[in-house]
Design an enzyme around this catalytic site. Structure first.
Site: not given
Ligand code: UDP
Length: 140
Positions: A11, A51, A93
């Site tokens: 990223k 997304y 995350t």
């Molecule tokens: N994200 C965010 N705030 C949140 C949760 C997620 O900005 O409260 C962003 C973060 O960059 C994350 C992406 O959204 O990686 C996708 O979220 P997901 O829950 O799919 O998490 P990941 O699979 O990337 O761990």
């Protein structure tokens, strides 16, 4: 276990800090092989489409702005049980919850600027790989 593929994004927070190599080394050390890689500047439309599943979430607009704030490196990774291997080395995350030794523990700046994306299922891996790569750009 079968050799499978997953999709990864380094990223903008990581490319900005010149961490492409450091992140890739973590992936390789986890047994994953980079079988396709390109550095791109995502468009707003591309990021929104990627997304789309999160479009109703409160963080969606900020996430799209972040993902287009600088270059990203999109990659196809191959290895034993690649989706899980990648999720394991990425870490949680929220970097505050990420385990020691994971990419997000070492490099992430925040829950949003968390350095890497990784597909969460084999089905989504196929969709995400197809979103960014043509078949002849992947060399296993
Ligand atoms: N994200 C965010 N705030 C949140 C949760 C997620 O900005 O409260 C962003 C973060 O960059 C994350 C992406 O959204 O990686 C996708 O979220 P997901 O829950 O799919 O998490 P990941 O699979 O990337 O761990």
């Amino acid at each position: 276990m079968a050799v499978t593929r997953t999709f990864s994004i380094i990223k903008p927070d990581a490319t900005r800090r010149n961490l492409t190599g450091a992140v890739t080394k973590k992936l390789e050390d986890a047994g994953l092989r980079v079988v396709a890689s390109k550095r791109i500047q995502m468009t707003k439309e591309q990021a929104e489409g990627f997304y789309a599943v999160h479009s109703e979430r409160p963080f969606f607009n900020d996430l799209v702005s972040f993902m287009i704030s600088g270059p990203v490196v999109v990659q196809v990774l191959e290895g034993e049980n690649a989706v899980k291997a990648n999720r394991d080395v990425m870490g949680a995350t929220n970097p505050a919850d990420a385990a020691e030794g994971t990419i997000r523990k070492e490099f992430a700046e925040s829950i949003e600027a968390n350095s890497v994306h990784g597909s969460d299922s084999e089905e989504n891996a196929k969709i995400e790989i197809d979103y960014f790569f043509k078949a002849d750009e992947i060399v296993g």
